[in-house]
Design an enzyme around this catalytic site. Structure first.
Site, PDB file in Angstrom:
ATOM      1  N   LYS A  42       0.806  -1.237   0.000  1.00 49.73           N
ATOM      2  CA  LYS A  42       0.000   0.000   0.000  1.00 49.73           C
ATOM      3  C   LYS A  42       0.840   1.289   0.000  1.00 49.73           C
ATOM      4  CE  LYS A  42      -3.253  -1.137  -0.555  1.00 49.73           C
ATOM      5  NZ  LYS A  42      -3.445  -1.764  -1.896  1.00 49.73           N
ATOM      6  N   HIS A  92       6.946  -7.441  -1.736  1.00 44.36           N
ATOM      7  CA  HIS A  92       6.760  -6.798  -0.436  1.00 44.36           C
ATOM      8  C   HIS A  92       7.621  -7.484   0.624  1.00 44.36           C
ATOM      9  CE1 HIS A  92       3.511  -4.618  -2.200  1.00 44.36           C
ATOM     10  NE2 HIS A  92       2.680  -5.635  -2.250  1.00 44.36           N
ATOM     11  N   SER A 122      -4.992   2.578   3.943  1.00 46.41           N
ATOM     12  CA  SER A 122      -5.074   1.930   2.634  1.00 46.41           C
ATOM     13  C   SER A 122      -5.138   0.410   2.789  1.00 46.41           C
ATOM     14  CB  SER A 122      -3.859   2.344   1.800  1.00 46.41           C
ATOM     15  OG  SER A 122      -3.917   1.766   0.528  1.00 46.41           O
TER      16      SER A 122
HETATM   17  P1  A3P Z   1      -5.144   4.325  -1.378  1.00 52.47           P
HETATM   18  O1  A3P Z   1      -5.743   3.086  -0.815  1.00 52.47           O
HETATM   19  O2  A3P Z   1      -4.793   5.323  -0.302  1.00 52.47           O
HETATM   20  O3  A3P Z   1      -5.969   4.945  -2.457  1.00 52.47           O
HETATM   21  P2  A3P Z   1       0.176  -0.501  -3.626  1.00 52.47           P
HETATM   22  O4  A3P Z   1       0.234  -0.403  -5.094  1.00 52.47           O
HETATM   23  O5  A3P Z   1       1.527  -0.495  -2.976  1.00 52.47           O
HETATM   24  O6  A3P Z   1      -0.702  -1.616  -3.149  1.00 52.47           O
HETATM   25  O7  A3P Z   1      -0.484   0.863  -3.085  1.00 52.47           O
HETATM   26  C1  A3P Z   1      -1.837   1.139  -3.361  1.00 52.47           C
HETATM   27  C2  A3P Z   1      -2.089   2.578  -2.996  1.00 52.47           C
HETATM   28  O8  A3P Z   1      -1.456   3.413  -3.994  1.00 52.47           O
HETATM   29  C3  A3P Z   1      -3.560   2.920  -3.033  1.00 52.47           C
HETATM   30  O9  A3P Z   1      -3.737   3.945  -2.046  1.00 52.47           O
HETATM   31  C4  A3P Z   1      -3.715   3.437  -4.459  1.00 52.47           C
HETATM   32  O10 A3P Z   1      -4.844   4.223  -4.667  1.00 52.47           O
HETATM   33  C5  A3P Z   1      -2.434   4.245  -4.567  1.00 52.47           C
HETATM   34  N1  A3P Z   1      -2.099   4.559  -5.973  1.00 52.47           N
HETATM   35  C6  A3P Z   1      -2.052   3.736  -7.039  1.00 52.47           C
HETATM   36  N2  A3P Z   1      -1.750   4.405  -8.142  1.00 52.47           N
HETATM   37  C7  A3P Z   1      -1.615   5.711  -7.791  1.00 52.47           C
HETATM   38  C8  A3P Z   1      -1.325   6.909  -8.508  1.00 52.47           C
HETATM   39  N3  A3P Z   1      -1.134   6.909  -9.827  1.00 52.47           N
HETATM   40  N4  A3P Z   1      -1.279   8.067  -7.812  1.00 52.47           N
HETATM   41  C9  A3P Z   1      -1.479   8.091  -6.482  1.00 52.47           C
HETATM   42  N5  A3P Z   1      -1.754   6.993  -5.744  1.00 52.47           N
HETATM   43  C10 A3P Z   1      -1.829   5.812  -6.392  1.00 52.47           C
END
Ligand code: A3P
Length: 276
Positions: A42, A92, A122
């Protein structure tokens, strides 16, 4: 092995994860031209994957693939071996659980971290509220106490402290990035990643990539790929800095700050909790 990957309430692994793959990560064969993304869940793994893919391929017109198909604790070696080159892999896993090949092949490594308050929110939304991986009926305030001790993949605190040490002291080729900095100045961060990957991409492409990798652009292209819950994308939820303020009570925030102070007392890391 510190990894606690998506254990269901009764101790079983989520069906998606193959115990054999999980156990074989250390002996996974890497290539010198691999790019490896490291992130506590996340923290921006999907975001970085998309940026790195576009930079490596030199175009914004990249195949719409799921980053989980390139996740080393999820995909078998023979399937990873058959992927087109160059490969952008991701994990991860903690540093001490990574493939030993990172020390001999020395692939380029992109590491991203995100403030723990937004990361916990998140995580809760992803694994509990939206995907419902767990039979967990607690509220966010209950979950936060579990999260602080360590949920899937273990403790956030141990994760970031270990990588702080790695970024300072190892001879690996590693670029450390912050989710909040990508939010603040994406074009500059894309340029930084491009330089680190030694790609010499022109300004026009850097600009195009930063436009294609905003939250709304990625949400509309890739939002459905990782699943929907009640019509909402599980993975691309909000993409903000400071959403934690909608989830933490004042008392929880004070408690968390105390926990942070204690657990991070030997760390020099600074996190950004809001963008002004
Ligand atoms: P949120 O749940 O706060 O929206 P990961 O890819 O490590 O699992 O992280 C997911 C988080 O990154 C999510 O956060 C997702 O919305 C956010 N995310 C993915 N793409 C993004 C982007 N282009 N800009 C900003 N946040 C992004």
């Amino acid at each position: 092995n510190t990894v606690v990957v998506r254990k269901l309430k009764d101790g079983r692994l989520m069906p998606k994860f193959d115990p054999e793959v999980l156990e074989n990560v250390k002996s996974l064969k890497l290539r010198e031209d691999d790019v490896i993304i490291l992130a506590y869940p996340k923290s921006g793994t999907h975001w970085l994957f998309e940026i790195a893919q576009m930079l490596k391929l030199g175009t914004t017109d990249v195949p719409v693939v799921s980053k989980s198909d390139f996740m080393i604790e999820y995909v078998k070696q023979d399937i990873l071996d058959a992927k087109p080159l160059p490969r952008i892999l991701n994990t991860h896993y903690r540093f001490h659980d990574l493939p030993t090949d990172i020390h001999t092949k020395k692939p380029k490594i992109l590491y991203i971290r995100r403030n723990p308050k937004d990361a916990s929110v998140s995580f809760y939304n992803h694994t509990i509220k939206l995907s419902k991986y767990y039979e967990y009926s607690g509220q966010f305030s209950d979950y936060l106490r579990l999260w602080v001790e360590g949920v899937d993949y273990g403790s956030w605190f141990d994760y970031v402290k270990e990588y702080e040490e790695v970024c300072q002291n190892s001879d690996l080729d590693i670029l450390s990035l912050e989710y909040e900095q990508l939010k603040k100045d994406l074009i500059n961060e894309v340029r930084k990643i491009s330089d680190f990957l030694e790609l010499e991409r022109n300004e026009e492409l850097i600009k195009d990539i930063s436009e294609r990798c905003t939250f709304s652009s990625m949400h509309s292209r890739k939002g459905h790929l990782t699943g929907l819950a009640d019509g909402q994308s599980i993975m691309y939820r909000k993409g903000d800095v400071g959403d934690w303020k909608n989830w933490f009570t004042v008392a929880e925030n004070e408690w968390f700050d105390e926990v942070y102070k204690e657990k991070m007392k030997d760390s020099n890391l600074k996190f950004v909790y809001e963008l002004k």
